[in-house]
Design a protein around this motif. Structure first.
Motif, short mmCIF file in Angstrom:
data_model
loop_
_atom_site.label_atom_id
_atom_site.label_comp_id
_atom_site.label_asym_id
_atom_site.label_seq_id
_atom_site.Cartn_x
_atom_site.Cartn_y
_atom_site.Cartn_z
N MET A 135 1.05 -1.35 0.05
CA MET A 135 0.00 0.05 0.17
C MET A 135 0.59 1.12 0.02
SD MET A 135 -3.24 -0.73 -0.01
CE MET A 135 -4.33 -0.03 0.68
N ASP A 136 1.32 1.79 -1.19
CA ASP A 136 1.80 2.53 -1.47
C ASP A 136 1.48 3.99 -0.81
OD1 ASP A 136 3.76 0.81 -2.66
OD2 ASP A 136 3.50 1.72 -4.84
N ASP A 137 0.65 4.21 -1.00
CA ASP A 137 -0.15 5.41 -0.30
C ASP A 137 -0.43 5.39 1.34
OD1 ASP A 137 -2.36 3.77 -1.04
OD2 ASP A 137 -3.49 5.37 -1.84
N CYS A 138 -0.38 4.63 2.11
CA CYS A 138 -0.74 3.96 3.26
C CYS A 138 -0.15 4.62 3.51
CB CYS A 138 -1.33 2.90 3.74
SG CYS A 138 -1.25 2.86 5.64
N ILE A 139 0.56 5.74 4.77
CA ILE A 139 1.16 6.79 5.45
C ILE A 139 1.74 5.43 6.92
CG2 ILE A 139 -0.43 7.57 7.41
CD1 ILE A 139 3.42 8.97 6.46
N CYS A 168 1.99 2.24 6.56
CA CYS A 168 2.67 1.44 5.43
C CYS A 168 4.33 1.35 5.79
CB CYS A 168 2.21 0.50 4.40
SG CYS A 168 0.58 -0.63 4.32
N ARG A 169 4.21 2.87 5.31
CA ARG A 169 5.50 3.44 5.03
C ARG A 169 6.17 3.71 6.25
NH1 ARG A 169 4.06 8.94 0.89
NH2 ARG A 169 6.36 8.44 0.91
N ILE A 170 5.45 4.19 6.94
CA ILE A 170 6.58 4.47 8.38
C ILE A 170 7.03 3.06 8.69
CG2 ILE A 170 5.89 4.50 11.02
CD1 ILE A 170 4.44 6.85 10.61
N ALA A 171 6.00 1.79 8.74
CA ALA A 171 6.54 0.42 9.31
C ALA A 171 6.96 0.07 8.38
CB ALA A 171 4.57 -0.37 9.18
N ALA A 172 7.30 0.35 7.43
CA ALA A 172 8.07 -0.22 6.08
C ALA A 172 9.50 0.80 6.54
CB ALA A 172 7.89 0.06 4.55
N GLY A 173 9.49 1.53 7.18
CA GLY A 173 11.17 2.58 7.57
C GLY A 173 11.07 3.57 6.55
N SER A 174 10.38 3.42 5.15
CA SER A 174 10.57 4.48 4.68
C SER A 174 9.65 6.24 4.37
CB SER A 174 9.36 3.71 2.68
OG SER A 174 8.46 4.39 3.56
N VAL A 175 9.03 6.37 5.45
CA VAL A 175 8.88 7.39 6.46
C VAL A 175 9.20 7.62 7.83
CG1 VAL A 175 7.17 8.95 7.03
CG2 VAL A 175 7.24 8.02 4.78
#
Ligand code: 5GP
Ligand code: ZN
Length: 136
Positions: free
Chosen positions: A1-5, A7-14
């Protein structure tokens, strides 16, 4: 889910202020806390609501909450804490990725003081319970 904040935090990209991480779960400080130490616990995979989340994964997430919540309470020296999971806009869910809030509390802090409640009139409780049991 590229647009989910989340998901991005959990992946470390945010970036986030990380509290805990393992293969299944990510926990981090809320960016707009209700109190010092207000922590969010999320599954790394994307589900919107608690009832969407497969039981096994939900069990995995919940099995971490006690340990994280205890650390939050001890870490900030709180008198207690609330564990909260908002589901749906009507319930205050703004981020569409399942998350549990751990909100440290102080005696007399006034947070959640307005908890509106009422009493069921006769027979209404059983009627409602029947509807819910049928929907299980
Ligand atoms: P909800 O209202 O959906 O239950 O709560 C979402 C929570 O996520 C809010 O308390 C909000 O402050 C927090 N939040 C939203 N975006 C971010 C973000 O980018 N980083 C962090 N750390 N917290 C966020
Ligand atoms: Zn997500």
């Amino acid at each position: 889910m590229d647009d989910c904040i989340f998901c991005r935090i959990a992946a470390g990209s945010v970036p986030s202020t990380k509290i805990y991480e393992d293969d299944t779960v990510f926990a981090f400080l809320d960016i707009a806390p209700v109190s010092d130490g207000h922590t969010l616990v999320v599954p790394k995979s994307h589900f919107e609501y608690i009832h969407d989340c497969p039981a096994e994964l939900l069990g995995e997430v919940c099995s971490r909450i006690g340990r994280i919540a205890g650390a939050v309470q001890r870490g900030v020296g709180a008198d207690g804490y609330n564990v909260l999971c908002n589901n749906g806009r009507a319930a205050g869910q703004l981020v569409g990725h399942l998350h549990f809030h751990i909100i440290p509390r102080r005696s007399g802090d006034g947070v959640f003081d307005k908890w509106l409640s009422f009493k069921y009139p006769p027979a209404k409780a059983e009627r409602i319970a029947q509807l819910i049991r049928k929907a299980m």
